[in-house]
Write an enzyme that holds these catalytic residues in place. Sequence first.
Site, PDB file in Angstrom:
ATOM      1  N   ASP A  56       0.878  -1.173   0.000  1.00 38.78           N
ATOM      2  CA  ASP A  56       0.000   0.000   0.000  1.00 38.78           C
ATOM      3  C   ASP A  56       0.912   1.218   0.000  1.00 38.78           C
ATOM      4  O   ASP A  56       1.614   1.481   0.986  1.00 38.78           O
ATOM      5  CB  ASP A  56      -0.891  -0.018   1.241  1.00 38.78           C
ATOM      6  CG  ASP A  56      -1.835   1.178   1.314  1.00 38.78           C
ATOM      7  OD1 ASP A  56      -1.718   2.107   0.474  1.00 38.78           O
ATOM      8  OD2 ASP A  56      -2.689   1.200   2.213  1.00 38.78           O
ATOM      9  N   VAL A  57       0.926   1.961  -1.088  1.00 42.89           N
ATOM     10  CA  VAL A  57       1.879   3.072  -1.210  1.00 42.89           C
ATOM     11  C   VAL A  57       1.619   4.169  -0.186  1.00 42.89           C
ATOM     12  O   VAL A  57       2.512   4.969   0.111  1.00 42.89           O
ATOM     13  CB  VAL A  57       1.878   3.671  -2.634  1.00 42.89           C
ATOM     14  CG1 VAL A  57       2.214   2.605  -3.674  1.00 42.89           C
ATOM     15  CG2 VAL A  57       0.537   4.342  -2.959  1.00 42.89           C
TER      16      VAL A  57
ATOM     17  N   ASN B 232       2.920   3.955 -10.557  1.00 43.26           N
ATOM     18  CA  ASN B 232       1.621   4.007 -11.221  1.00 43.26           C
ATOM     19  C   ASN B 232       0.424   4.041 -10.277  1.00 43.26           C
ATOM     20  O   ASN B 232      -0.661   4.454 -10.682  1.00 43.26           O
ATOM     21  CB  ASN B 232       1.501   2.792 -12.152  1.00 43.26           C
ATOM     22  CG  ASN B 232       0.113   2.613 -12.707  1.00 43.26           C
ATOM     23  OD1 ASN B 232      -0.302   3.330 -13.621  1.00 43.26           O
ATOM     24  ND2 ASN B 232      -0.638   1.656 -12.159  1.00 43.26           N
TER      25      ASN B 232
ATOM     26  N   TYR C 208      -7.749  15.079  -7.503  1.00 43.94           N
ATOM     27  CA  TYR C 208      -6.960  14.331  -8.493  1.00 43.94           C
ATOM     28  C   TYR C 208      -6.054  15.271  -9.282  1.00 43.94           C
ATOM     29  O   TYR C 208      -4.855  15.000  -9.445  1.00 43.94           O
ATOM     30  CB  TYR C 208      -7.905  13.589  -9.434  1.00 43.94           C
ATOM     31  CG  TYR C 208      -7.193  12.735 -10.466  1.00 43.94           C
ATOM     32  CD1 TYR C 208      -6.722  11.470 -10.134  1.00 43.94           C
ATOM     33  CD2 TYR C 208      -6.984  13.194 -11.765  1.00 43.94           C
ATOM     34  CE1 TYR C 208      -6.069  10.675 -11.071  1.00 43.94           C
ATOM     35  CE2 TYR C 208      -6.334  12.409 -12.713  1.00 43.94           C
ATOM     36  CZ  TYR C 208      -5.883  11.154 -12.354  1.00 43.94           C
ATOM     37  OH  TYR C 208      -5.232  10.377 -13.286  1.00 43.94           O
TER      38      TYR C 208
ATOM     39  N   LYS D  47      -1.939  15.204  -9.281  1.00 37.23           N
ATOM     40  CA  LYS D  47      -1.154  14.939 -10.483  1.00 37.23           C
ATOM     41  C   LYS D  47      -0.291  16.142 -10.866  1.00 37.23           C
ATOM     42  O   LYS D  47       0.824  15.970 -11.384  1.00 37.23           O
ATOM     43  CB  LYS D  47      -2.075  14.530 -11.634  1.00 37.23           C
ATOM     44  CG  LYS D  47      -2.758  13.177 -11.431  1.00 37.23           C
ATOM     45  CD  LYS D  47      -1.746  12.041 -11.277  1.00 37.23           C
ATOM     46  CE  LYS D  47      -2.420  10.681 -11.200  1.00 37.23           C
ATOM     47  NZ  LYS D  47      -1.461   9.571 -11.105  1.00 37.23           N
TER      48      LYS D  47
ATOM     49  N   THR E 101     -10.300   1.789 -21.357  1.00 40.05           N
ATOM     50  CA  THR E 101     -10.132   0.600 -20.525  1.00 40.05           C
ATOM     51  C   THR E 101     -11.502  -0.018 -20.302  1.00 40.05           C
ATOM     52  O   THR E 101     -12.537   0.629 -20.527  1.00 40.05           O
ATOM     53  CB  THR E 101      -9.528   0.959 -19.153  1.00 40.05           C
ATOM     54  OG1 THR E 101     -10.470   1.726 -18.404  1.00 40.05           O
ATOM     55  CG2 THR E 101      -8.231   1.751 -19.298  1.00 40.05           C
TER      56      THR E 101
END
Length: 248
Positions: A64-65, A87, A152, A156, A187
């Site tokens: 878990d980052v 990622n 978000y 980023k 996707t």
Amino acid sequence: MDLRLDGKRALVTGASSGLGEHFAKVLAEAGASVTLAARRLDKVEANAAALREAGHDAEAAEMDVADAQSVAALFAGRAPFDILINNAGVSGAGAALSMTAEEFAGVIDTNLTGAFAVARAAAAGMREAGGGSIVNIASILGLRVSGHLAAYTASKAGLVQLTKALALEWARYGIRVNALCPGYIETPINAGFFATEAGKALIGRIPQRRLGSQGDLDAPLLLLASDRSAYMTGSVIAVDGGHLVSGL
């Protein structure tokens, strides 16, 4: 141009599905030994097994980052990685006025703070080994904004600047840090939305009038991961069908 990665050890975070799963496959097919990491161990184990069945060198790891102990545990006792594909990320969609401070922080913790934690851990080994390549997966929404994605876009944009800051600081150690900024990539998860009128309208605003495919990211990813980009660090590459240069 030779974009092979034979003899390289690579770590891909967020490799349980989507782009992370795809990136792991691309690196493995280029000859790298790949560690697939994510919170969902069952998913990365299945993905790693599929790569091994195809004749590639792959292993799974739980991480878990956003958890410092989890990050430290993955790197403990391992040989240095040559390549990190940073990622892992979450979207955190929602109106800013309806978003709590905890929800905002959750997106930042994963997309920005988590990316920094993994990059720092990877860089410690890379410095001892004489260098390496870190590719941060940002987004065109780190360079331009869209509605209902405040956390978000902020995360980023921060990741883009973090890429440049780390590139400057770590160049002396032979560590290259670059960012890949995908545009709208098709996707299975977003296929339903892009079939709606709103989704079709968004596609119509992309100069190439199409969504990107995951394969459109392969060559840029391999370029940044491989030694062919040896003189590139602090670079930010957008792969977006011209979206960033479209008119307002």
